[in-house]
Design an enzyme around this catalytic site. Structure first.
Site, PDB file in Angstrom:
ATOM      1  N   GLU A 116       3.311  -3.316  -2.501  1.00 58.82           N
ATOM      2  CA  GLU A 116       4.502  -4.164  -2.561  1.00 58.82           C
ATOM      3  C   GLU A 116       5.024  -4.321  -3.983  1.00 58.82           C
ATOM      4  O   GLU A 116       6.230  -4.381  -4.217  1.00 58.82           O
ATOM      5  CB  GLU A 116       4.200  -5.545  -1.971  1.00 58.82           C
ATOM      6  N   PHE A 124       4.191 -10.949   1.656  1.00 60.93           N
ATOM      7  CA  PHE A 124       3.951  -9.864   0.709  1.00 60.93           C
ATOM      8  C   PHE A 124       5.192  -9.536  -0.116  1.00 60.93           C
ATOM      9  O   PHE A 124       5.121  -8.735  -1.042  1.00 60.93           O
ATOM     10  CB  PHE A 124       3.433  -8.631   1.444  1.00 60.93           C
ATOM     11  N   HIS A 126       8.477 -12.453   9.217  1.00 61.29           N
ATOM     12  CA  HIS A 126       7.341 -13.320   9.568  1.00 61.29           C
ATOM     13  C   HIS A 126       7.244 -14.499   8.600  1.00 61.29           C
ATOM     14  O   HIS A 126       6.194 -14.738   7.996  1.00 61.29           O
ATOM     15  CB  HIS A 126       6.011 -12.544   9.614  1.00 61.29           C
TER      16      HIS A 126
HETATM   17  C1  LIG Z   1      -0.649  -6.826   1.133  1.00 63.40           C
HETATM   18  C2  LIG Z   1      -0.586  -6.408   2.557  1.00 63.40           C
HETATM   19  N1  LIG Z   1       0.426  -5.586   2.948  1.00 63.40           N
HETATM   20  C3  LIG Z   1       0.516  -5.214   4.269  1.00 63.40           C
HETATM   21  C4  LIG Z   1      -0.374  -5.674   5.201  1.00 63.40           C
HETATM   22  C5  LIG Z   1      -0.219  -5.298   6.676  1.00 63.40           C
HETATM   23  N2  LIG Z   1      -1.264  -4.368   7.109  1.00 63.40           N
HETATM   24  C6  LIG Z   1      -2.357  -4.785   7.775  1.00 63.40           C
HETATM   25  S1  LIG Z   1      -3.444  -3.550   8.095  1.00 63.40           S
HETATM   26  C7  LIG Z   1      -2.450  -2.400   7.344  1.00 63.40           C
HETATM   27  C8  LIG Z   1      -2.899  -0.957   7.265  1.00 63.40           C
HETATM   28  C9  LIG Z   1      -4.213  -0.844   6.559  1.00 63.40           C
HETATM   29  O1  LIG Z   1      -4.644   0.489   6.478  1.00 63.40           O
HETATM   30  P1  LIG Z   1      -6.113   0.821   5.930  1.00 63.40           P
HETATM   31  O2  LIG Z   1      -6.353   0.120   4.642  1.00 63.40           O
HETATM   32  O3  LIG Z   1      -6.246   2.289   5.918  1.00 63.40           O
HETATM   33  O4  LIG Z   1      -7.054   0.132   6.992  1.00 63.40           O
HETATM   34  P2  LIG Z   1      -7.625   0.744   8.362  1.00 63.40           P
HETATM   35  O5  LIG Z   1      -6.862   2.006   8.691  1.00 63.40           O
HETATM   36  O6  LIG Z   1      -9.050   1.054   8.088  1.00 63.40           O
HETATM   37  O7  LIG Z   1      -7.462  -0.319   9.393  1.00 63.40           O
HETATM   38  C10 LIG Z   1      -1.285  -3.013   6.863  1.00 63.40           C
HETATM   39  C11 LIG Z   1      -0.209  -2.290   6.171  1.00 63.40           C
HETATM   40  C12 LIG Z   1      -1.398  -6.553   4.745  1.00 63.40           C
HETATM   41  N3  LIG Z   1      -2.295  -7.086   5.603  1.00 63.40           N
HETATM   42  N4  LIG Z   1      -1.487  -6.889   3.434  1.00 63.40           N
END
Ligand SMILES: Cc1ncc(C[n+]2csc(CCOP(=O)(O)OP(=O)(O)O)c2C)c(N)n1
Lengths: 319, 278
Positions: free
Chosen positions: A56, A81, A107
């Protein structure tokens, strides 16, 4: 009558039509394109869409750079975010140089629901409102959201747009123009004025009916722009109805309630009751359950307002 | 080498943990199964074999710490903590419900949770602080952190990578759950990169690459990490998002979502084993 949609879905649709009319519109997202509803824009205009990944701080600073090239970036992610995570980038790289970036925070508020406190941004109005140059917009229904998207695209300068997750019926009027900074009076009333924003405008309408049953007449004003706040409409409310209630899905500190209070105390002091999230973090739950729990259900709001009116009437007599 | 019997026990625990993950998300009707399932073996190995902890005393100051930086995967740790009796199996049934213990993303108020997470990219800095604090206070506890591969796109991670090296945090072991997927798509489709291990090595870290679903490899990597002095270690765990449930495996659509009744029974059947959720 179709199915209700959320303001974020209305945003996604508006972006599509705006994008087809204006090639300067660029959309950025941070791995939440599905959730923020920018995905369709990305599929339709792949060369004007940048999914920046979960970065972000990088996203908002990149949007700042794009805007210096005459483009109009809609930099989109969750409210937490954008307003939260990228506050410094927004303040120093977007607002201070007064760049034409639209910051979209999806949100907002506890109505975000089951994801819990880490994802329920109840500070975004406050954070964004205190930054010089920033405009803060918080539409209440899909219809108004679409108009707001067009209005902020036309406006030259930084804007924060707060959107929400729950589907909402349209309560604003088709023929009403969206003017940034001009609040929308939905119902007239004489005993008090309720200033509400976003999802809480819907609650205000219900509360108005409940108060009506008790012979209390409430003016209802939809404050779709938190900054610049509509000073004129607030002062009319202060002088004509003498009592003011503010209603927001946000911390009672720093948001709509504070904005209205500032105008009133500066110009025409009258009693104000600020209703919102009472300076506590949210938790997981459905939005309805959370509204009830945090005293933001319509019955609870109605009771709070009645208590406020009684208390102030007693005090007035003593004076 | 670990004895076959020990590994067998861990494999049974992994089944149990997977069952709880699927059940609690189905019951809550929302949550993040994909990234919870990919992390099962790493979290199970840590909690049942490696970490020095006391479920009766979650705040014991000498305990090893675990930071789930990818907080959305909390069902995996909730399952383990419930089985270890930090709280009850019944609490799992109230995931994401109002007024209840188990939040949609980890809360510090939940027994056994060492830090609130959910906003990605922050967990490594937090783990660094705990590891540094341990050194300052002369403690011998270990700090473990689990990061998502998508999460590595957060710039703050790389700030923290430098800090950990600078502060010689050899009491810190980081896992990257390298399942190659994130929310909107594959990691490289959003932000292509090359040489994940090389990157960490270039920052001065000790790097171990393993199959993140193989207990033997996980356990020996941790043993090496613990005996590596003066520099921090990252264990890059190659995993499969949605591991253990065929229709979820490598399916980005199962990053978030809940099974319906039919999918639930298929999933539990495939996982096998048994659980104490009645
Ligand atoms: C700062 C932030 N930006 C966006 C999100 C929304 N979000 C939740 S999970 C995710 C994807 C995460 O991917 P990864 O780190 O590869 O985790 P996994 O695939 O193992 O679940 C996103 C973008 C968040 N929780 N926090």
């Amino acid at each position: 009558m179709g199915m209700n949609i959320s303001t974020k879905q209305a945003y996604g649709k508006a972006l599509l039509s705006l994008g087809s009319q204006n090639i300067k519109i660029i959309v950025l997202d941070a791995d939440l394109a599905k959730a923020t509803c920018t995905l369709e824009f990305g599929e339709t205009f792949p060369d004007r869409f940048f999914n920046m990944g979960i970065a972000e701080q990088d996203l908002f600073a990149t949007a700042a750079g794009l805007s210096t090239c005459g483009l109009i970036p809609f930099a989109t992610t969750f409210a937490m975010f954008s307003a939260g995570r990228a506050y410094d980038q927004i303040r120093n790289s977007i607002a201070y140089p007064n760049l034409n970036v639209k910051i979209v925070g999806v949100h907002g508020g506890i109505s975000t629901g089951p994801d819990g406190a880490s994802h329920q941004c109840i500070e975004d109005f406050s954070l964004m409102r205190t930054i010089p140059n920033m405009v803060v917009v918080s539409p209440t229904d899909p219809l108004e959201t679409a108009k707001a998207v067009y209005a902020i695209a036309k406006y030259e300068g930084p804007v924060y747009l707060r959107l929400t997750r729950d589907p909402m019926p349209n309560i604003t009027r088709e023929d009403k123009d969206f003017i940034i900074g001009k609040a929308d009076r939905l119902f007239d009333g004489k005993d008090l004025t309720i200033f509400a924003t976003g999802v809480m405008v819907h609650k205000a309408l219900k509360v108005r009916e409940l108060l009506n049953l008790e012979g209390i007449s409430a003016r209802i004003v939809n404050v779709h722009t938190i900054k610049p706040i509509d000073t004129e409409e607030i002062l009319l409310a202060a002088s004509e109805t003498n009592k003011i209630v503010t209603l927001e899905d946000h911390n009672i500190i720093g948001g709509l309630g504070s904005a209205v209070s500032e105008v009133v105390t500066d110009n025409y002091p009258v009693p104000i009751l600020r209703i919102g999230v009472n300076d506590v973090f949210g938790q997981s739950g459905t939005s309805d359950d959370l509204f009830e729990y945090y005293g933001l259900g319509t019955d609870c709001i109605t009771e709070s307002i009645k208590e406020f009116l009684i208390k102030k009437a007693v005090l007035n007599k003593k004076n | 080498m670990y004895r076959q019997a020990e590994l067998k026990i861990l494999e049974e625990k992994a089944k149990l943990v997977r069952r709880y993950i699927i059940k609690m998300i189905a019951n809550a009707k929302s949550g993040h199964p994909g990234g919870s399932l990919s992390a099962v073996e790493v979290v199970t190995a840590l909690y049942y074999k490696i970490m020095n902890i006391d479920p009766h005393n979650p705040e014991w100051e000498d305990r090893d710490r675990f930071i789930l930086s990818k907080g959305h995967a909390c069902p995996v740790i909730y399952a383990v903590l419930a089985d270890l009796k930090y709280f009850s199996i019944n609490d799992l049934k109230e995931l994401r419900k109002i007024g209840k213990l188990l939040q949609g993303h980890p809360s510090i108020k939940t027994p056994g949770i060492d830090m609130a997470t959910g906003s990605l990219g922050q967990g490594l800095s937090i783990a660094n602080g705990m590891a540094l604090g341990g050194k300052i206070n002369g403690k011998t506890y270990q700090v473990y952190a689990l990061l998502g591969d998508g999460e590595l796109q957060e710039g703050q991670i790389w700030e923290a990578v430098m800090s950990a090296y600078h502060n010689k945090l050899d009491n810190l072991t980081v896992f990257v759950d390298y399942n190659k997927l994130q929310l909107d798509g594959s990691c490289v489709s959003l932000k292509s990169f090359s040489g994940l291990g090389e990157k960490w090595r270039a920052f001065g870290w000790s790097v171990i690459e393993i199959d993140g679903h193989n207990f033997e490899q996980i356990l020996s990597a941790i043993t090496i990490a613990k005996s590596t002095k003066n520099i921090p270690t990252v264990i890059i765990a190659n995993t499969i998002k949605g591991k253990g449930v065929s229709f979820m495996e490598n399916e980005v659509a199962w990053h978030g979502g809940a099974t319906d009744d039919n999918q639930l029974s298929i999933a539990l059947n495939e996982i096998g084993g048994e659980d104490a959720w009645v």
